[in-house]
Motif scaffolding. Structure first.
Motif, PDB file in Angstrom:
ATOM      1  N   ALA A 132      42.449  89.388  33.071  1.00  0.00           N
ATOM      2  CA  ALA A 132      44.203  89.944  32.952  1.00  0.00           C
ATOM      3  C   ALA A 132      45.410  88.985  33.734  1.00  0.00           C
ATOM      4  O   ALA A 132      46.349  89.293  33.585  1.00  0.00           O
ATOM      5  N   THR A 133      44.750  89.322  35.184  1.00  0.00           N
ATOM      6  CA  THR A 133      45.625  88.204  36.008  1.00  0.00           C
ATOM      7  C   THR A 133      45.590  87.364  35.848  1.00  0.00           C
ATOM      8  O   THR A 133      47.084  86.804  35.964  1.00  0.00           O
ATOM      9  N   GLN A 134      45.634  85.913  34.973  1.00  0.00           N
ATOM     10  CA  GLN A 134      45.714  85.089  34.240  1.00  0.00           C
ATOM     11  C   GLN A 134      46.831  84.580  33.335  1.00  0.00           C
ATOM     12  O   GLN A 134      47.331  84.196  33.426  1.00  0.00           O
ATOM     13  N   ILE A 135      46.465  86.014  32.638  1.00  0.00           N
ATOM     14  CA  ILE A 135      47.513  86.469  31.561  1.00  0.00           C
ATOM     15  C   ILE A 135      48.601  86.954  32.108  1.00  0.00           C
ATOM     16  O   ILE A 135      49.868  86.388  32.049  1.00  0.00           O
ATOM     17  N   MET A 136      48.348  87.885  33.067  1.00  0.00           N
ATOM     18  CA  MET A 136      49.735  88.097  34.131  1.00  0.00           C
ATOM     19  C   MET A 136      50.356  87.305  34.586  1.00  0.00           C
ATOM     20  O   MET A 136      52.070  86.834  34.852  1.00  0.00           O
ATOM     21  N   LEU A 137      49.740  86.221  35.500  1.00  0.00           N
ATOM     22  CA  LEU A 137      50.922  84.878  36.011  1.00  0.00           C
ATOM     23  C   LEU A 137      51.442  83.646  34.756  1.00  0.00           C
ATOM     24  O   LEU A 137      52.124  83.301  34.988  1.00  0.00           O
ATOM     25  N   LYS A 138      51.137  84.118  33.678  1.00  0.00           N
ATOM     26  CA  LYS A 138      51.055  82.998  32.738  1.00  0.00           C
ATOM     27  C   LYS A 138      52.479  83.765  32.312  1.00  0.00           C
ATOM     28  O   LYS A 138      53.365  83.201  31.932  1.00  0.00           O
ATOM     29  N   ILE A 139      52.474  85.422  32.018  1.00  0.00           N
ATOM     30  CA  ILE A 139      53.964  85.740  31.665  1.00  0.00           C
ATOM     31  C   ILE A 139      54.795  85.479  32.680  1.00  0.00           C
ATOM     32  O   ILE A 139      56.364  85.157  32.198  1.00  0.00           O
ATOM     33  N   HIS A 140      54.408  85.058  33.991  1.00  0.00           N
ATOM     34  CA  HIS A 140      55.318  85.543  34.695  1.00  0.00           C
ATOM     35  C   HIS A 140      55.474  83.726  35.198  1.00  0.00           C
ATOM     36  O   HIS A 140      57.126  84.069  34.945  1.00  0.00           O
ATOM     37  N   LEU A 141      54.989  83.098  35.017  1.00  0.00           N
ATOM     38  CA  LEU A 141      55.137  81.816  34.716  1.00  0.00           C
ATOM     39  C   LEU A 141      55.816  81.100  33.693  1.00  0.00           C
ATOM     40  O   LEU A 141      57.012  80.461  33.747  1.00  0.00           O
ATOM     41  N   ASP A 142      55.115  81.188  32.679  1.00  0.00           N
ATOM     42  CA  ASP A 142      56.353  81.019  31.230  1.00  0.00           C
ATOM     43  C   ASP A 142      57.447  82.321  30.377  1.00  0.00           C
ATOM     44  O   ASP A 142      57.698  81.480  29.513  1.00  0.00           O
ATOM     45  N   VAL A 188      47.909  97.048  32.420  1.00  0.00           N
ATOM     46  CA  VAL A 188      47.846  97.977  31.594  1.00  0.00           C
ATOM     47  C   VAL A 188      47.219  96.494  30.120  1.00  0.00           C
ATOM     48  O   VAL A 188      46.884  97.281  29.382  1.00  0.00           O
ATOM     49  N   ILE A 189      47.132  95.267  31.198  1.00  0.00           N
ATOM     50  CA  ILE A 189      46.367  94.657  30.667  1.00  0.00           C
ATOM     51  C   ILE A 189      44.596  95.209  29.992  1.00  0.00           C
ATOM     52  O   ILE A 189      44.162  94.574  29.155  1.00  0.00           O
ATOM     53  N   GLN A 190      44.302  95.026  31.423  1.00  0.00           N
ATOM     54  CA  GLN A 190      43.288  95.741  31.181  1.00  0.00           C
ATOM     55  C   GLN A 190      43.216  97.274  30.450  1.00  0.00           C
ATOM     56  O   GLN A 190      41.823  96.451  29.634  1.00  0.00           O
ATOM     57  N   GLU A 191      43.401  98.171  30.224  1.00  0.00           N
ATOM     58  CA  GLU A 191      43.649  99.099  29.786  1.00  0.00           C
ATOM     59  C   GLU A 191      43.632  98.989  27.901  1.00  0.00           C
ATOM     60  O   GLU A 191      42.425  99.476  27.711  1.00  0.00           O
ATOM     61  N   PHE A 192      44.545  98.547  28.027  1.00  0.00           N
ATOM     62  CA  PHE A 192      44.832  98.222  26.733  1.00  0.00           C
ATOM     63  C   PHE A 192      44.181  97.254  25.888  1.00  0.00           C
ATOM     64  O   PHE A 192      43.713  96.589  24.462  1.00  0.00           O
ATOM     65  N   PHE A 193      43.851  96.123  26.320  1.00  0.00           N
ATOM     66  CA  PHE A 193      43.271  94.697  25.990  1.00  0.00           C
ATOM     67  C   PHE A 193      41.929  94.266  26.074  1.00  0.00           C
ATOM     68  O   PHE A 193      41.585  93.694  25.526  1.00  0.00           O
ATOM     69  N   ASN A 194      41.750  95.152  27.061  1.00  0.00           N
ATOM     70  CA  ASN A 194      40.001  95.441  27.644  1.00  0.00           C
ATOM     71  C   ASN A 194      40.259  93.880  28.135  1.00  0.00           C
ATOM     72  O   ASN A 194      38.453  93.358  27.395  1.00  0.00           O
ATOM     73  N   LYS A 195      40.940  93.098  28.619  1.00  0.00           N
ATOM     74  CA  LYS A 195      40.072  92.805  29.692  1.00  0.00           C
ATOM     75  C   LYS A 195      39.674  92.672  31.189  1.00  0.00           C
ATOM     76  O   LYS A 195      39.963  93.800  31.543  1.00  0.00           O
TER      77      LYS A 195
END
Length: 122
Positions: free
Chosen positions: A73-83, A61-68
């Protein structure tokens, strides 16, 4: 034969042109100041963590809608998961609202409870 019920229109009187008067020296001239407009309020799109949405789906989703790219996108996902939440991007209000709707619609269609919100950048 003339069948017109009203008279033809009369042209409006033209006012005589006034001649410019001499400046008596007591005039006040205002300076023109350029107006400074503020840039529009920006909004950050924040994705919220939940215990049910697969991490891989969040990355896609991050790759598709936010062009990462995949790594970002994996770094953002891990931040979401951890924080508990992570910022996916910063946009104008309308663009941020559209991104939120797109993410929530994709999550709903995939059957995931993923939540996304936009909030003003301070």
């Amino acid at each position: 034969m003339n069948f017109m019920a009203s008279k033809p229109p009369v042209p409006a009187p033209v006012a005589p042109r006034a001649q410019p008067t001499e400046d008596d020296g007591g005039s006040v001239v205002l300076e023109r100041r350029t107006q400074k407009t503020k840039p529009p309020q920006m909004y950050q799109v924040v994705m919220l963590n939940d215990d049910y949405t697969p991490m891989e789906f969040v990355v896609v989703v991050i790759q598709e809608f936010f062009n990462k790219d995949r790594e970002t996108a994996t770094q953002i996902m891990l931040k979401i998961h951890l924080d508990g939440k992570g910022i996916c991007g910063v946009y104008s209000r309308d663009v941020a609202a559209t991104k939120v709707e797109q993410v929530q619609e994709a999550a709903r269609q995939a059957g995931h409870p993923l939540q996304c919100v936009s909030e003003p950048v301070e």
